[in-house]
Scaffold this motif. Sequence first.
Motif, mmCIF file in Angstrom:
data_model
loop_
_atom_site.group_PDB
_atom_site.id
_atom_site.type_symbol
_atom_site.label_atom_id
_atom_site.label_comp_id
_atom_site.label_asym_id
_atom_site.label_seq_id
_atom_site.Cartn_x
_atom_site.Cartn_y
_atom_site.Cartn_z
ATOM 1 N N ASN A 194 -13.034 -2.575 35.123
ATOM 2 C CA ASN A 194 -13.209 -1.193 34.663
ATOM 3 C C ASN A 194 -13.854 -1.139 33.282
ATOM 4 O OD1 ASN A 194 -12.511 1.819 34.548
ATOM 5 N ND2 ASN A 194 -11.340 1.043 32.813
ATOM 6 N N ALA A 195 -13.439 -2.028 32.395
ATOM 7 C CA ALA A 195 -13.998 -2.048 31.045
ATOM 8 C C ALA A 195 -15.455 -2.489 31.045
ATOM 9 C CB ALA A 195 -13.171 -2.964 30.153
ATOM 10 N N GLN A 198 -18.291 0.023 32.387
ATOM 11 C CA GLN A 198 -18.649 1.205 31.598
ATOM 12 C C GLN A 198 -19.853 0.919 30.707
ATOM 13 O OE1 GLN A 198 -15.312 3.181 29.620
ATOM 14 N NE2 GLN A 198 -13.904 2.043 30.930
ATOM 15 N N PRO A 232 -16.419 -0.818 25.914
ATOM 16 C CA PRO A 232 -16.451 0.302 26.858
ATOM 17 C C PRO A 232 -16.431 1.675 26.188
ATOM 18 C CG PRO A 232 -14.349 -0.851 26.936
ATOM 19 C CD PRO A 232 -15.227 -1.663 26.071
ATOM 20 N N SER A 234 -15.066 4.448 26.877
ATOM 21 C CA SER A 234 -13.845 5.259 26.822
ATOM 22 C C SER A 234 -12.802 4.727 25.847
ATOM 23 C CB SER A 234 -13.226 5.355 28.224
ATOM 24 O OG SER A 234 -12.793 4.082 28.673
ATOM 25 N N TYR A 235 -13.024 3.571 25.228
ATOM 26 C CA TYR A 235 -11.954 2.887 24.506
ATOM 27 C C TYR A 235 -11.455 3.683 23.300
ATOM 28 C CZ TYR A 235 -9.190 -1.053 22.824
ATOM 29 O OH TYR A 235 -8.151 -1.862 22.424
ATOM 30 N N GLN A 280 -11.972 6.212 34.479
ATOM 31 C CA GLN A 280 -12.235 5.087 33.584
ATOM 32 C C GLN A 280 -11.364 5.181 32.331
ATOM 33 O OE1 GLN A 280 -16.461 5.662 33.081
ATOM 34 N NE2 GLN A 280 -16.964 4.074 34.590
ATOM 35 N N ARG A 283 -7.733 4.215 33.164
ATOM 36 C CA ARG A 283 -7.580 2.772 33.330
ATOM 37 C C ARG A 283 -7.765 2.027 32.014
ATOM 38 N NH1 ARG A 283 -10.591 2.014 39.269
ATOM 39 N NH2 ARG A 283 -8.912 3.045 40.445
ATOM 40 N N MET A 284 -8.635 2.552 31.158
ATOM 41 C CA MET A 284 -8.783 1.951 29.834
ATOM 42 C C MET A 284 -7.495 2.107 29.046
ATOM 43 S SD MET A 284 -11.492 0.462 28.346
ATOM 44 C CE MET A 284 -10.340 -0.897 28.118
ATOM 45 N N GLN A 287 -5.040 -0.539 30.186
ATOM 46 C CA GLN A 287 -5.338 -1.830 29.562
ATOM 47 C C GLN A 287 -4.861 -1.866 28.115
ATOM 48 O OE1 GLN A 287 -7.779 -2.489 26.982
ATOM 49 N NE2 GLN A 287 -7.388 -4.688 27.020
ATOM 50 N N ARG A 288 -5.250 -0.851 27.347
ATOM 51 C CA ARG A 288 -4.946 -0.863 25.923
ATOM 52 C C ARG A 288 -3.435 -0.781 25.671
ATOM 53 N NH1 ARG A 288 -4.432 2.136 21.116
ATOM 54 N NH2 ARG A 288 -5.512 1.082 19.407
#
Length: 347
Positions: A194-195, A198, A232, A234-235, A280, A283-284, A287-288
């Motif tokens: 996902n990362a 992007q 990415p 969206s981070y 996205q 899901r980001m 992860q974070r």
Amino acid sequence: MTVSHTAAGAAHSPAPAQGQRQAALQRWLAGLGLDPARLRAIPGDASLRHYWRLEAPARIIMDAPPAVEDTLPFLRMAWRLRQLGLRAPRILAADTAQGFLLLEDLGSLDLKGALDQGADAAAWYQAAIRAIVRMQAGGRRYAAHPPLPPFDVERLRMELDLFPDWYLQRHLGLALDASERALLENTFAKLIRNALEQPQVWVHRDYHARNLMCLDDGDVGILDFQDAVLGPLSYDLVSLLLDRYWDWPADWLDARIQDYLDLARKAGLPVGDDARFRLQLQRMGLQRNLKIVGIFARLNYRDGKAAYLDMIPRFWGYVRTAAATDPDFAAFSDWLARLPAPGEGKS
């Protein structure tokens, strides 16, 4: 994690460092015509750096021992952000060999402090989102030399491994069996994909309320950007919206995500359609926030900073929500539900 340039200590600090480093810093400041006796310590957080405030003239001093941290990434990124019109502190003097920097003072009111005082949350978050978009769009136009480090598979995996290494095994005392390890491998592979799928842009990596200063003109000053990467899209937005301080209502978060999408499209950023970007982003966030749960456990056990354990429940909630509302992570969500809730494990 970080320290922000918020209110200084209540009393003058007797010494900005210890032993030879104290003497070196005092000599450096004296050579700049500054009086070391007038420094005030800025309370620390999880950072290994030390910060000091000097008043009249207002200045910030960063002490980053070379054995701990290279100051060049900070210097480079400060210059790059300012080239894009962003409000990173000006570098007034630097001794990279010793790890001493003299910085512009962007004030003592960060976004956390402003909102605690009743400031308009939507207005300040919109200002912070404008800065994200300006950094992302500007970074796509500007070729950084040397380039920013990539937020690649190795770096993403290193972050995700903090969760099993420090939270599951060290904090909860779990010994994962083969099926559990396989489940984590599958989950991590999806999050890494996902990362990497992007658009890759400049990413601050710790873009939250304590690193954003509320300036008098309504703009935000940006701190603690030395770990910036190419990563990415969206981070940084998810870092801003899902932080340790507030649980925003879903409709408020939706409005801020839409603020970002509208500004990003105007700036020509390739955000794609709304539904895909929101997935996205979710899901980001998963992860974070898995990484943050692991980091907070590590800060307790490795660094003796027990207060971070008290912050885990909020991020655990973010993790559970993201996994439970994404069908691709149903098995992971079911497994998480069987784990002890924060506070029930080893402390």
